[in-house]
Design an enzyme around this catalytic site. Sequence first.
Site, short mmCIF file in Angstrom:
data_model
loop_
_atom_site.label_atom_id
_atom_site.label_comp_id
_atom_site.label_asym_id
_atom_site.label_seq_id
_atom_site.Cartn_x
_atom_site.Cartn_y
_atom_site.Cartn_z
N TYR A 149 0.96 -1.13 0.19
CA TYR A 149 -0.10 0.15 -0.01
C TYR A 149 0.94 1.25 -0.06
O TYR A 149 0.66 2.10 -0.68
CB TYR A 149 -1.07 0.05 1.13
CG TYR A 149 -1.54 1.29 1.51
CD1 TYR A 149 -2.59 1.96 0.61
CD2 TYR A 149 -0.96 2.23 2.84
CE1 TYR A 149 -3.19 3.41 0.73
CE2 TYR A 149 -1.58 3.13 2.71
CZ TYR A 149 -2.59 3.86 1.97
OH TYR A 149 -2.88 5.11 2.31
N ARG A 237 1.13 8.70 17.65
CA ARG A 237 0.95 9.09 16.52
C ARG A 237 0.39 10.51 16.51
O ARG A 237 0.05 11.13 17.33
CB ARG A 237 -0.12 8.21 15.92
CG ARG A 237 0.14 6.63 15.90
CD ARG A 237 1.35 6.72 14.67
NE ARG A 237 1.62 5.01 14.58
CZ ARG A 237 2.33 4.48 15.11
NH1 ARG A 237 3.04 4.95 16.18
NH2 ARG A 237 2.60 3.23 14.92
P1 NAD Z 1 -11.93 5.33 1.52
O1 NAD Z 1 -11.66 3.95 1.36
O2 NAD Z 1 -12.91 5.83 2.63
O3 NAD Z 1 -12.10 6.21 0.50
C1 NAD Z 1 -11.69 6.00 -0.69
C2 NAD Z 1 -12.86 5.90 -1.95
O4 NAD Z 1 -12.14 5.48 -3.05
C3 NAD Z 1 -14.00 4.78 -1.52
O5 NAD Z 1 -15.14 5.29 -1.46
C4 NAD Z 1 -13.65 3.55 -2.61
O6 NAD Z 1 -14.90 3.19 -2.93
C5 NAD Z 1 -13.09 4.70 -3.61
N1 NAD Z 1 -12.32 3.58 -4.84
C6 NAD Z 1 -11.49 2.75 -4.41
N2 NAD Z 1 -11.04 2.29 -5.59
C7 NAD Z 1 -11.63 2.96 -6.73
C8 NAD Z 1 -11.51 2.84 -8.16
N3 NAD Z 1 -10.73 2.06 -8.68
N4 NAD Z 1 -12.24 3.65 -8.84
C9 NAD Z 1 -13.11 4.50 -8.19
N5 NAD Z 1 -13.18 4.62 -6.84
C10 NAD Z 1 -12.53 4.07 -5.90
O7 NAD Z 1 -10.45 5.97 2.22
P2 NAD Z 1 -10.23 7.26 2.90
O8 NAD Z 1 -9.54 7.07 4.23
O9 NAD Z 1 -11.15 8.28 2.65
O10 NAD Z 1 -8.97 7.59 2.10
C11 NAD Z 1 -8.86 8.44 1.10
C12 NAD Z 1 -7.40 8.47 0.34
O11 NAD Z 1 -6.66 9.00 1.29
C13 NAD Z 1 -6.82 7.07 -0.31
O12 NAD Z 1 -6.36 7.28 -1.38
C14 NAD Z 1 -5.91 6.74 1.01
O13 NAD Z 1 -5.09 5.74 0.52
C15 NAD Z 1 -5.52 8.06 1.57
N6 NAD Z 1 -4.90 7.88 2.87
C16 NAD Z 1 -5.81 7.69 3.75
C17 NAD Z 1 -5.50 7.47 5.20
C18 NAD Z 1 -6.51 7.15 6.41
O14 NAD Z 1 -5.69 6.89 7.31
N7 NAD Z 1 -7.66 7.10 6.10
C19 NAD Z 1 -4.37 7.90 5.55
C20 NAD Z 1 -3.17 8.44 4.41
C21 NAD Z 1 -3.55 8.42 3.08
N1 UFG Z 2 -3.31 0.44 17.79
C1 UFG Z 2 -3.78 -0.28 18.82
N2 UFG Z 2 -4.85 -1.03 18.83
C2 UFG Z 2 -5.56 -1.37 17.53
C3 UFG Z 2 -5.09 -0.56 16.63
C4 UFG Z 2 -4.00 0.17 16.63
O1 UFG Z 2 -3.05 -0.33 20.06
O2 UFG Z 2 -6.24 -2.06 17.65
C5 UFG Z 2 -2.12 1.23 17.89
C6 UFG Z 2 -1.04 1.01 16.83
O3 UFG Z 2 -0.12 0.27 17.48
C7 UFG Z 2 -0.31 2.50 16.74
C8 UFG Z 2 -1.72 3.33 16.95
O4 UFG Z 2 -2.61 2.78 17.73
O5 UFG Z 2 0.19 2.75 17.91
C9 UFG Z 2 -2.22 4.02 15.62
O6 UFG Z 2 -2.70 2.56 14.80
P1 UFG Z 2 -3.38 2.84 13.33
O7 UFG Z 2 -3.40 1.35 12.92
O8 UFG Z 2 -4.49 3.56 13.88
O9 UFG Z 2 -2.55 3.80 12.49
P2 UFG Z 2 -0.93 3.71 12.04
O10 UFG Z 2 -0.10 4.78 12.45
O11 UFG Z 2 -0.39 2.28 12.23
O12 UFG Z 2 -1.23 3.48 10.44
C10 UFG Z 2 -2.02 4.49 9.67
C11 UFG Z 2 -2.77 4.28 8.53
C12 UFG Z 2 -1.87 3.62 7.50
C13 UFG Z 2 -0.84 4.83 7.13
C14 UFG Z 2 -0.20 5.15 8.39
C15 UFG Z 2 0.85 6.23 7.92
O13 UFG Z 2 -3.66 3.22 9.18
O14 UFG Z 2 -2.68 3.36 6.51
O15 UFG Z 2 -0.96 5.58 9.35
O16 UFG Z 2 0.37 7.30 7.73
F1 UFG Z 2 -0.07 3.94 6.14
#
Ligand code: NAD
Ligand code: UFG
Length: 343
Positions: A149, A237
């Site tokens: 990812y 975090r």
């Molecule tokens: P989300 O899954 O709620 O939203 C992503 C949306 O994209 C969904 O509605 C899904 O249906 C749509 N989607 C996926 N593949 C698609 C495709 N091929 N065509 C059209 N639509 C498609 O996720 P989010 O948390 O809103 O995240 C949005 C963006 O931010 C993502 O790119 C994610 O990687 C990035 N991001 C999220 C986080 C987080 O923790 N939520 C952190 C860092 C980056």
């Molecule tokens: N944690 C717990 N219990 C849980 C889930 C998480 O103790 O059930 C802890 C983790 O160990 C960490 C903190 O909570 O210390 C946050 O964990 P998250 O899984 O919520 O978030 P991360 O920082 O691990 O990962 C997030 C997103 C990823 C992204 C990353 C960096 O989920 O998609 O931030 O942007 F890649």
Amino acid sequence: MNILVTGGAGFIGSHTIVELIAAGHGVTALDNLCNSSRKVLGRIERITGRSVPFREADIRDREALEKVFSSEHFDCCIHFAGLKAVGESVKKPWEYYENNVGGTLVLLDVMRRHGCKNIIFSSTATVYGEPEKIPVTEDCRKGICAHPYGRTKSMLEDILSDLYRADIENGDPRPWNAVLLRYFNPIGAHPSGLIGEAPGGIPNNLMPYITQVAVGKLEKLHVFGNDYDTPDGTGVRDYIHVVDLAKGHVKALRATEERSGVSVYNLGTGRGCSVMEIIKTFEKVNGVSIPYVIDPRRPGDLAEYYSDPSKALRELGWRAELGIEEMCRDSWNWQKNNPDGYE
Ligand code: NAD
Ligand code: UFG
């Protein structure tokens, strides 16, 4: 401006649409609904009083995108569409590369054919890998991502940078203009309680897990490790309220108007917060108790990870306004009003 929001039915996309409308922009949402619900659109309408044109389409579907871009002109695309589950990406790397990288390549190609070369891209703090320093600044070297990812996001950042460089080399009068936003840990929900995060299955991330414990869907939280070198031993975090994050995109839009090139910004609060702090704050502001057990560390987790967001303040005039209390309050308000998400 007229904006296409891919992934507009998702968690961050839906909140961003609300803020775009509030700022007076025109918005079309595009989503294939693989991780979201059409019902989000009605909720956005209830919040904003505006109905958002919606295209149910997949970014990998060139024909569908051609239709979207032929039907109207977009000044910019805010590109959220993608798959985002870290663990799933390890089990299904092909699906992640095909959807996130393959899909974005199709999108970029259709955009450039239609003269739209402004993009705001959802990246992640994960691209720093094990960061050179904490707090992390944008000039820290990108690191080795621990999972497919993260690698899809890092690759897409590189692809956008290469496209821009090539345009400059080739003397293109309208080069690509990309803002890469590296999000830290988005949580919270719109204060109306009408839109929020609705993960399918058992949540991987901390806040949705906590809210599902609070609502009685899960028995107890598993805290992954309390022997880190942090003030209380649990992981630290940089949690950011999704409404602040959404507003960061509105500010970034202005940057696409004012300058060209590739700019990178951390979107975080700059404040590290531990798992125990989150649990205690959640309990205090919401008056609910969160039973938990201490489990071993989760493989791949770092002890602490938080941003220096000062570049976004300097250059975009953006800073996060909301704190952990508001994040806990709004996450719970969303969960308790929508125990089954959008179902
Ligand atoms: P989300 O899954 O709620 O939203 C992503 C949306 O994209 C969904 O509605 C899904 O249906 C749509 N989607 C996926 N593949 C698609 C495709 N091929 N065509 C059209 N639509 C498609 O996720 P989010 O948390 O809103 O995240 C949005 C963006 O931010 C993502 O790119 C994610 O990687 C990035 N991001 C999220 C986080 C987080 O923790 N939520 C952190 C860092 C980056
Ligand atoms: N944690 C717990 N219990 C849980 C889930 C998480 O103790 O059930 C802890 C983790 O160990 C960490 C903190 O909570 O210390 C946050 O964990 P998250 O899984 O919520 O978030 P991360 O920082 O691990 O990962 C997030 C997103 C990823 C992204 C990353 C960096 O989920 O998609 O931030 O942007 F890649």
